[in-house]
Motif scaffolding. Structure first.
Motif, mmCIF file in Angstrom:
data_model
loop_
_atom_site.group_PDB
_atom_site.id
_atom_site.type_symbol
_atom_site.label_atom_id
_atom_site.label_comp_id
_atom_site.label_asym_id
_atom_site.label_seq_id
_atom_site.Cartn_x
_atom_site.Cartn_y
_atom_site.Cartn_z
ATOM 1 N N ASN A 1 0.858 -1.180 0.000
ATOM 2 C CA ASN A 1 0.000 0.000 0.000
ATOM 3 C C ASN A 1 0.896 1.232 0.000
ATOM 4 O O ASN A 1 1.633 1.488 0.950
ATOM 5 C CB ASN A 1 -0.951 0.001 1.207
ATOM 6 N N LEU A 2 0.848 1.980 -1.071
ATOM 7 C CA LEU A 2 1.773 3.091 -1.278
ATOM 8 C C LEU A 2 1.007 4.376 -1.590
ATOM 9 O O LEU A 2 0.068 4.368 -2.391
ATOM 10 C CB LEU A 2 2.736 2.777 -2.415
ATOM 11 N N SER A 3 1.432 5.434 -0.958
ATOM 12 C CA SER A 3 0.851 6.748 -1.207
ATOM 13 C C SER A 3 1.975 7.721 -1.518
ATOM 14 O O SER A 3 2.928 7.828 -0.728
ATOM 15 C CB SER A 3 0.092 7.256 0.029
ATOM 16 N N PRO A 4 1.923 8.426 -2.638
ATOM 17 C CA PRO A 4 2.925 9.468 -2.860
ATOM 18 C C PRO A 4 2.825 10.507 -1.745
ATOM 19 O O PRO A 4 1.729 10.863 -1.309
ATOM 20 C CB PRO A 4 2.547 10.047 -4.221
ATOM 21 N N THR A 5 3.972 10.961 -1.265
ATOM 22 C CA THR A 5 4.007 11.902 -0.147
ATOM 23 C C THR A 5 4.272 13.309 -0.668
ATOM 24 O O THR A 5 5.267 13.546 -1.358
ATOM 25 C CB THR A 5 5.094 11.507 0.860
ATOM 26 N N PHE A 6 3.397 14.232 -0.311
ATOM 27 C CA PHE A 6 3.508 15.608 -0.771
ATOM 28 C C PHE A 6 3.729 16.543 0.418
ATOM 29 O O PHE A 6 2.959 16.519 1.388
ATOM 30 C CB PHE A 6 2.240 16.032 -1.518
ATOM 31 N N ASN B 1 -1.184 -0.898 -4.191
ATOM 32 C CA ASN B 1 -2.485 -0.519 -3.646
ATOM 33 C C ASN B 1 -2.500 0.982 -3.444
ATOM 34 O O ASN B 1 -1.710 1.516 -2.647
ATOM 35 C CB ASN B 1 -2.740 -1.211 -2.298
ATOM 36 N N TYR B 2 -3.381 1.670 -4.164
ATOM 37 C CA TYR B 2 -3.449 3.131 -4.040
ATOM 38 C C TYR B 2 -4.868 3.574 -3.707
ATOM 39 O O TYR B 2 -5.810 3.249 -4.424
ATOM 40 C CB TYR B 2 -3.011 3.836 -5.330
ATOM 41 N N TYR B 3 -4.975 4.326 -2.619
ATOM 42 C CA TYR B 3 -6.267 4.881 -2.211
ATOM 43 C C TYR B 3 -6.238 6.393 -2.055
ATOM 44 O O TYR B 3 -7.178 7.075 -2.435
ATOM 45 C CB TYR B 3 -6.726 4.249 -0.893
ATOM 46 N N GLU B 4 -5.172 6.928 -1.458
ATOM 47 C CA GLU B 4 -5.136 8.363 -1.185
ATOM 48 C C GLU B 4 -3.695 8.841 -1.108
ATOM 49 O O GLU B 4 -2.770 8.043 -0.893
ATOM 50 C CB GLU B 4 -5.844 8.680 0.134
ATOM 51 N N PRO B 5 -3.462 10.142 -1.268
ATOM 52 C CA PRO B 5 -2.113 10.679 -1.108
ATOM 53 C C PRO B 5 -1.775 10.873 0.367
ATOM 54 O O PRO B 5 -2.652 10.787 1.234
ATOM 55 C CB PRO B 5 -2.205 12.036 -1.812
ATOM 56 N N TRP C 1 -10.971 9.516 3.559
ATOM 57 C CA TRP C 1 -9.793 9.553 2.697
ATOM 58 C C TRP C 1 -9.964 10.617 1.616
ATOM 59 O O TRP C 1 -11.060 10.812 1.070
ATOM 60 C CB TRP C 1 -9.592 8.195 2.015
ATOM 61 N N GLU C 2 -8.845 11.251 1.285
ATOM 62 C CA GLU C 2 -8.852 12.211 0.187
ATOM 63 C C GLU C 2 -8.929 11.482 -1.149
ATOM 64 O O GLU C 2 -8.295 10.437 -1.337
ATOM 65 C CB GLU C 2 -7.586 13.081 0.225
ATOM 66 N N ILE C 3 -9.685 12.038 -2.071
ATOM 67 C CA ILE C 3 -9.729 11.517 -3.438
ATOM 68 C C ILE C 3 -8.815 12.384 -4.294
ATOM 69 O O ILE C 3 -9.072 13.569 -4.513
ATOM 70 C CB ILE C 3 -11.164 11.534 -4.002
ATOM 71 N N TYR C 4 -7.720 11.799 -4.748
ATOM 72 C CA TYR C 4 -6.745 12.514 -5.567
ATOM 73 C C TYR C 4 -6.248 11.555 -6.636
ATOM 74 O O TYR C 4 -5.312 10.787 -6.448
ATOM 75 C CB TYR C 4 -5.583 13.024 -4.715
ATOM 76 N N GLU C 5 -6.922 11.613 -7.791
ATOM 77 C CA GLU C 5 -6.675 10.613 -8.826
ATOM 78 C C GLU C 5 -5.261 10.671 -9.379
ATOM 79 O O GLU C 5 -4.680 9.638 -9.715
ATOM 80 C CB GLU C 5 -7.683 10.790 -9.973
ATOM 81 N N LYS C 6 -4.690 11.873 -9.472
ATOM 82 C CA LYS C 6 -3.351 11.988 -10.051
ATOM 83 C C LYS C 6 -2.304 11.249 -9.224
ATOM 84 O O LYS C 6 -1.227 10.894 -9.740
ATOM 85 C CB LYS C 6 -2.957 13.461 -10.195
ATOM 86 N N GLY C 7 -2.615 10.973 -7.953
ATOM 87 C CA GLY C 7 -1.662 10.250 -7.123
ATOM 88 C C GLY C 7 -1.292 8.891 -7.692
ATOM 89 O O GLY C 7 -0.168 8.409 -7.498
ATOM 90 N N ILE C 8 -2.224 8.261 -8.408
ATOM 91 C CA ILE C 8 -1.934 6.949 -8.983
ATOM 92 C C ILE C 8 -0.888 7.074 -10.092
ATOM 93 O O ILE C 8 -0.044 6.188 -10.273
ATOM 94 C CB ILE C 8 -3.243 6.286 -9.491
ATOM 95 N N TYR C 9 -0.912 8.204 -10.812
ATOM 96 C CA TYR C 9 0.098 8.495 -11.835
ATOM 97 C C TYR C 9 1.453 8.740 -11.175
ATOM 98 O O TYR C 9 2.478 8.173 -11.589
ATOM 99 C CB TYR C 9 -0.332 9.713 -12.645
#
Length: 474
Positions: A226-231, A300-304, A342-350
């Motif tokens: 489960n990975l979330s890009p960190t901003f 697994n991507y759900y949120e940033p 959870w935040e919805i941020y579709e670009k996070g999957i990219y």
């Protein structure tokens, strides 16, 4: 006026979904050791939503043949299951393999293959046999050895039926829940013990891959993270440093050793500074981890993850936690799935896929979970009992558009699996939020395909969909 483009995915793209044994099968009559979830529910049922435990869940063990037909009807050409360690070894996770469990899984996997559905088999999805937890769980070398024996048994009995194997789903989850955040049995708050459990989990992953190689199967083996890009909140150096440290704890901690075979030096240096390194680790362990890495990666991507520099002081007498180094940032204007928080941020999957492309050798990968949980979906049922979940269709399309863009930009992404197939039991949340392409009536176990399930079938058949790409954030 919008101009839509037909987004076409690569040939033989994996369209499917995922769930786990503990969340879907139910106990059944095969024999099954008590898991940590069954133990916890018995001890503290008040902590589970509406006091619903994992005894029956989606009753897949009795209904798998019908469920496979529902997979076909919702466009699946692949599906990720997990194999229950407690079912395979009902004598408290050890002893002799369970012939009834072997028969069940062989029947299930054969049924899937006969219907054109590739079997993605995951070996561990949070469901430690309780007796092995009593022996130390992932803090114990003996439990690592027991897991490797379980994995090797699965390779032996199911190797001819499984398309791809995975050692763990979200191995960070039990570490966070068990040792840092109180959402997983045995509910301890002790980072150093968690670090030991994390290390042995990574060692178990490597040793299972080592065992897998001896079978010389045509399938591949990997891990699901489960990975979330960190901003960072801003480019202020303090915010950037906070984001880097958060990323080390929550992303690189498992990703680097499981894919690269090495641990992040900055993370180990930080843990040494605060005396939080695991106690039991040997040079031979590091060699095994180095030489046995994932051949395929599930994302697994759900949120940033959004963080900022700490604004408040840490109590030095309190337990050591990653939060010592950052605070979570609530970005103004963010869109939320308010049911799940959870935040919805579709670009996070990219962004996630680009990270894997650029920093992890563009390893063969796929989206192994992505989905939207919504409460009280009965509100959206039509007169025929079908849930009209246009919100889920939009969620899927918006994420897939960015996934398509990632593939155009060279990311080695081979598939997309939704969480989940049929509404399933979600750990302490039970059935509060529904994620499925198929709705479940808890009282009758009746399954009904949602509007999103019919959409998913068309998506799979067309290997894509029409979308206004001008909506993508560049």
């Amino acid at each position: 006026m919008t101009k839509e483009t037909q987004l076409v995915f690569p040939k033989d793209f994996w369209w499917g979904s995922a769930w786990s044994a503990e969340q879907a099968e139910g106990r059944g009559e095969t024999g099954k050791a008590e898991t940590v979830w069954e133990r916890w529910f018995k001890e503290q049922p008040n902590r589970f939503y509406k006091r619903i435990g994992p005894d029956t869940t989606t009753d897949h063990i009795h209904r798998y043949q019908d469920d496979v037909q529902l997979m076909k009807q919702t466009g699946h050409n692949s599906f990720r299951v997990s194999i229950s360690w407690a079912r395979m070894f009902p004598d408290d996770g050890i002893g002799e393999p369970n012939k009834k469990a072997i028969a069940f899984y062989r029947d299930l996997f054969t049924e899937m293959n006969n219907n054109g559905i590739k079997v993605f088999a995951n070996l561990y999805h949070f469901d430690m046999p309780a007796a092995l937890q009593d022996q130390g769980g992932w803090e114990s070398r003996a439990v690592v050895d027991a897991y490797v024996r379980f994995a090797d048994t699965c390779f032996t009995y199911f190797g001819d039926l499984v398309y791809h194997w995975f050692t763990f789903n979200e191995p960070l989850g039990p570490i966070l829940g068990s040792y840092l955040e109180d959402f997983h049995y045995p509910n301890l708050i002790d980072f150093k013990r968690g670090a030991q459990a994390a290390f042995f989990t990574i060692l178990a992953h490597a040793k299972a891959i080592e065992a897998f190689k001896k079978h010389q199967l045509e399938s591949k083996i990997g891990v699901i993270l489960n990975l979330s890009p960190t901003f960072p909140r801003s480019q202020n150096p303090a915010d950037v440093k906070a984001a880097e440290i958060a990323d080390l704890f929550y992303t690189r901690s498992f990703l680097d050793p499981m894919v690269k075979g090495t641990f992040p030096e900055k993370l180990t240096s930080l843990l040494k500074t605060y005396d939080q390194m695991p106690v039991d680790y040997q040079t031979a362990d590091l060699t095994i981890i180095k030489e046995n890495t994932a051949q395929i990666l599930g994302l697994n991507y759900y949120e940033p993850r959004r963080v900022k520099a700490r604004l408040t002081a840490i109590n030095p007498d309190g337990p050591f936690l990653p939060d010592w180094f950052f605070e979570h940032h609530v970005m103004p204007g963010r869109r939320m799935n308010e049911y799940r928080g959870w935040e919805i941020y579709e670009k996070g999957i990219y962004d996630l896929c680009i990270d894997i492309r650029d920093n992890y050798g563009n390893i063969e990968a796929f989206i192994s979970e992505n989905g939207m949980g919504v409460a009280d979906e009965e509100r959206f049922m039509d007169k025929q009992g079908k849930v009209i979940d246009d919100y889920r269709i939009t969620f899927i399309q918006d994420h897939l558009a960015y996934l398509w863009q990632a593939i155009q930009d060279g990311c080695n992404i081979k598939g997309y699996h939704l969480w989940t197939f049929i509404d399933c039991w979600s750990w302490i949340n039970s059935y509060k939020n529904r994620y499925g392409l198929v709705s479940l009536d808890l009282a009758t176990q009746k399954r009904t395909i949602k509007k999103s399930g019919y959409f998913y079938k068309t998506l799979s058949e067309q290997n894509g969909f029409s979308y206004d790409t001008d909506l993508l954030i560049r």
